[in-house]
Design a protein around this motif. Structure first.
Motif, short mmCIF file in Angstrom:
data_model
loop_
_atom_site.label_atom_id
_atom_site.label_comp_id
_atom_site.label_asym_id
_atom_site.label_seq_id
_atom_site.Cartn_x
_atom_site.Cartn_y
_atom_site.Cartn_z
N GLY A 1 0.80 -1.21 0.00
CA GLY A 1 0.00 0.00 0.00
C GLY A 1 0.83 1.26 0.00
N LEU A 2 1.98 1.22 -0.64
CA LEU A 2 2.87 2.39 -0.70
C LEU A 2 2.39 3.38 -1.74
CD1 LEU A 2 6.35 0.57 -0.70
CD2 LEU A 2 5.07 1.42 1.28
N ASP A 3 2.76 4.63 -1.51
CA ASP A 3 2.56 5.67 -2.53
C ASP A 3 3.83 5.88 -3.34
OD1 ASP A 3 -0.22 6.77 -1.83
OD2 ASP A 3 0.81 6.76 0.10
N VAL A 4 4.98 5.78 -2.68
CA VAL A 4 6.26 5.97 -3.36
C VAL A 4 7.24 4.94 -2.84
CG1 VAL A 4 8.17 7.56 -3.83
CG2 VAL A 4 5.85 8.46 -3.55
N LEU A 5 8.01 4.35 -3.73
CA LEU A 5 9.11 3.45 -3.36
C LEU A 5 10.39 3.99 -3.96
CD1 LEU A 5 10.38 0.78 -2.31
CD2 LEU A 5 9.74 -0.24 -4.51
N VAL A 6 11.40 4.18 -3.12
CA VAL A 6 12.72 4.59 -3.58
C VAL A 6 13.68 3.45 -3.28
CG1 VAL A 6 14.60 6.27 -3.36
CG2 VAL A 6 12.21 7.01 -3.10
N THR A 7 14.30 2.90 -4.31
CA THR A 7 15.29 1.84 -4.10
C THR A 7 16.68 2.45 -4.22
OG1 THR A 7 15.37 1.17 -6.44
CG2 THR A 7 13.72 0.12 -5.02
N VAL A 8 17.58 1.99 -3.35
CA VAL A 8 18.91 2.57 -3.26
C VAL A 8 19.95 1.48 -3.50
CG1 VAL A 8 20.51 3.91 -1.87
CG2 VAL A 8 18.05 4.24 -1.59
N GLY A 9 20.79 1.66 -4.51
CA GLY A 9 21.85 0.70 -4.80
C GLY A 9 21.92 0.37 -6.28
N THR A 10 23.02 -0.27 -6.66
CA THR A 10 23.23 -0.58 -8.07
C THR A 10 23.39 -2.07 -8.34
OG1 THR A 10 25.63 -0.28 -7.79
CG2 THR A 10 24.34 1.66 -8.49
N ASP B 1 12.20 -3.47 -10.11
CA ASP B 1 11.53 -4.17 -11.21
C ASP B 1 10.33 -4.97 -10.71
OD1 ASP B 1 13.39 -3.14 -12.93
OD2 ASP B 1 14.59 -4.97 -13.09
N ALA B 2 10.52 -5.72 -9.63
CA ALA B 2 9.43 -6.54 -9.11
C ALA B 2 8.29 -5.67 -8.58
CB ALA B 2 9.95 -7.46 -8.01
N ALA B 3 8.64 -4.57 -7.91
CA ALA B 3 7.60 -3.69 -7.36
C ALA B 3 6.81 -3.02 -8.47
CB ALA B 3 8.23 -2.64 -6.46
N GLY B 4 7.50 -2.55 -9.51
CA GLY B 4 6.81 -1.91 -10.62
C GLY B 4 5.91 -2.86 -11.37
N THR B 5 6.34 -4.10 -11.49
CA THR B 5 5.51 -5.11 -12.15
C THR B 5 4.32 -5.49 -11.29
OG1 THR B 5 7.45 -6.00 -13.28
CG2 THR B 5 5.51 -7.42 -13.15
N GLY B 6 4.54 -5.59 -9.98
CA GLY B 6 3.48 -6.01 -9.08
C GLY B 6 2.42 -4.96 -8.83
N LEU C 1 2.23 2.19 -8.53
CA LEU C 1 3.23 2.60 -7.55
C LEU C 1 4.31 3.45 -8.22
CD1 LEU C 1 4.56 2.44 -4.73
CD2 LEU C 1 5.53 0.24 -5.40
N ASP C 2 4.61 4.57 -7.62
CA ASP C 2 5.67 5.45 -8.12
C ASP C 2 7.01 4.89 -7.64
OD1 ASP C 2 7.23 7.49 -9.08
OD2 ASP C 2 6.41 9.04 -7.75
N VAL C 3 7.79 4.30 -8.52
CA VAL C 3 9.06 3.67 -8.18
C VAL C 3 10.21 4.52 -8.71
CG1 VAL C 3 10.50 1.60 -8.37
CG2 VAL C 3 8.00 1.39 -8.28
N ILE C 4 11.13 4.87 -7.81
CA ILE C 4 12.28 5.69 -8.17
C ILE C 4 13.54 4.92 -7.78
CG2 ILE C 4 13.45 7.90 -7.85
CD1 ILE C 4 10.71 8.99 -6.83
N ALA D 1 21.86 10.56 -3.52
CA ALA D 1 20.88 10.68 -4.59
C ALA D 1 19.46 10.51 -4.04
CB ALA D 1 21.16 9.64 -5.67
N ALA D 2 19.28 9.66 -3.04
CA ALA D 2 17.97 9.50 -2.41
C ALA D 2 17.54 10.80 -1.73
CB ALA D 2 18.00 8.36 -1.41
N ARG D 3 18.48 11.45 -1.06
CA ARG D 3 18.17 12.74 -0.43
C ARG D 3 17.72 13.76 -1.48
NH1 ARG D 3 19.78 17.42 -0.45
NH2 ARG D 3 21.51 16.86 -1.83
N ALA D 4 18.42 13.82 -2.60
CA ALA D 4 18.07 14.79 -3.64
C ALA D 4 16.67 14.54 -4.20
CB ALA D 4 19.11 14.72 -4.76
N VAL D 5 16.27 13.28 -4.26
CA VAL D 5 14.94 12.93 -4.76
C VAL D 5 13.86 13.25 -3.72
CG1 VAL D 5 13.45 10.96 -5.28
CG2 VAL D 5 15.66 11.18 -6.41
N LEU D 6 14.13 12.96 -2.45
CA LEU D 6 13.10 13.06 -1.43
C LEU D 6 12.86 14.48 -0.94
CD1 LEU D 6 14.04 9.89 0.63
CD2 LEU D 6 11.84 10.28 -0.50
#
Length: 459
Positions: free
Chosen positions: A388-397, A405-410, A414-417, A424-429
């Motif tokens: 039930g998320l509104d935004v998901l930010v994944t961190v790492g390479t 990928d799995a969250a966006g497909t599921g 969901l807004d996946v960044i 980079a997460a700080r700059a987005v949030l």
């Protein structure tokens, strides 16, 4: 203790110029910047510096004695191996204490349970407990060396990264009571035989306990089959706990979670029941509290005292479901101390149960999963899609893209960044956060998401 006593206990020798009567009156330290006046400085080689190079500074800061692996200025005791010597010294001290020694292990919840146990048991007498999560071959003896003759309970968090680790710690200091919380997936990559290997490693705590007639107490999770299977392995008396009514168990009923994520329940013990309102965040904390209740009941505390103490216990800090409310109304759930598949799922469940304008999860990569890493990160993405998320930010390479990928497909809505690191997460949030947003920040330590918490939490 005197220098002569320490030398004898550690199979060491006094460095020339050291008076045998030199007396240690304070705990040991492995950081020359944090020595205790009158204590021991244990000189260990580190990743960036060698403690032996700081022996003089430690003495100048008030250390009474240096424990060293090579010659250093007196007063000092030279030993073959400083880490092993600390263990021997801890054994020497523990044998002279009157305290009840308690060991706590499990894949998840060790530190929180240890902190709860320490706060509950203070109602019966002075407690010395592991600092933070210093639960390895260094932190374990350092905790023991902080105990005093007045210590009634010595509460030791015990970590295992492989078979034999807990047996080694129990050989240094044998607990009178042992708590096994669960067998999960933490450090799964270090166990070739999977959870069966983890279970065997955790069972070393209860196999090393005294017999029931000698006061041994094993506190086991009746809801975890791998933990419950340890019952025949221990000679100790068994205290069971469960999240549902079971005979001969300490258990919970009427469990509910407030909109702020605080669990409430009725704790039932063999001698009565009482309401508990935890100040901790997350339904999963009920299990940790029940383990403490079963331990405390087994040590003689009554149900009313246990319930009151659990309800009054302070929530943990240090990145374990730590709630930070900013001045602008944004709430951060700082759970970035560490992560594994089980604790990630628990954190997402907690996030989804709490009231918020928007729920945002910042998830970094999980370490120590070995060949299980790809599958675990894919499953985490699916769990995030269902949370039930509104935004998901994944961190790492490395494996973080699998989460995205799995969250966006599921969940297509969901807004996946995806970002490479904490900065980079700080700059987005920072530009998108608004009052009443709730932000979960969780990853293994390697992701360094505590830096993101520090950057976002200061507003």
């Amino acid at each position: 203790m005197t220098a002569a006593t320490i030398a004898a206990a550690t199979d060491g020798r006094l460095v020339p110029g050291t008076e045998p009567s030199t007396t240690v009156t304070a705990p040991a330290s492995i950081d020359s910047r944090r020595v205790h006046p009158g204590g021991i400085f244990a000189a260990l080689p580190g990743r960036r510096t060698d403690g032996h190079d700081h022996a003089h500074a430690a003495l100048a800061a008030g250390a009474a004695l240096v424990l060293a692996g090579r010659p250093v200025p007196p007063p000092a005791v030279q030993v073959a191996d400083v880490t092993r010597a600390l263990g021997h010294l801890a054994r020497h001290v523990s044998e002279r204490l009157q305290a009840t020694v308690i060991g706590i292990t499990g894949s998840n919840g060790k530190t929180t349970t240890k902190d709860l146990a320490a706060q509950v048991l203070t109602h019966r007498g002075p407690v010395t407990a592991t600092d933070r999560s210093l639960n390895n071959e260094l932190g374990f003896p350092l905790t023991v060396l902080r105990a005093t003759p007045d210590t009634r309970y010595l509460v030791l968090e015990m970590g295992a990264r492989g078979r034999g680790d807990l047996s080694h710690l129990c050989d240094l200091v044998t607990p009178h009571a042992g708590v096994v919380l669960n067998v999960g997936t933490a450090h799964l990559g270090q166990y070739p035989d999977g959870q069966a290997g983890i279970a065997q490693a955790k069972s070393e705590l209860v196999t090393g306990l005294p017999r029931a007639d000698d006061g041994g107490l094993a506190v086991l999770n009746a809801d975890d089959p791998l933990v419950a299977a340890m019952a025949p392995l221990t000679p100790a008396r068994i205290g069971w706990w469960s999240g549902r009514p079971r005979p001969d168990c300490v258990y919970a009923q009427d469990v509910h979670v407030t909109p702020q994520g605080r669990p409430c329940f009725t704790v039932h013990t063999p001698d009565g029941s009482a309401p508990v309102a935890l100040r901790l965040t997350g339904r999963h904390q009920v299990g940790n509290a029940l383990a403490v209740a079963a331990l405390a009941h087994g040590l003689g505390l009554d149900h009313d005292t246990i319930a009151r103490a659990l309800s009054a216990a302070e929530p943990p800090g240090g990145g374990r479901m730590q709630t930070i409310v900013r001045g602008d109304g944004v709430t951060l759930l700082h759970d970035a101390y560490n992560a594994n598949p089980d604790s990630m799922t628990a954190a997402l469940t907690t996030l989804s149960s709490m009231s918020a304008r928007r729920r945002i999860a910042v998830l970094g990569e999980m370490a120590d999963l070995g060949s299980h890493a790809a599958h675990a990160h894919h499953r985490l993405g699916l769990a995030a899609a269902r949370a039930g998320l509104d935004v998901l930010v994944t961190v790492g390479t490395q494996t973080a893209p699998l989460i995205a990928d799995a969250a966006g497909t599921g969940c297509r809505s969901l807004d996946v960044i995806s970002v490479p690191d904490a900065e980079a997460a700080r700059a987005v949030l920072e530009p998108i956060l608004r009052a009443h947003d709730l932000v979960l920040i969780k990853a293994s330590r390697t992701a360094r998401l505590e830096q993101l918490v520090a950057a976002l939490g200061g507003r």
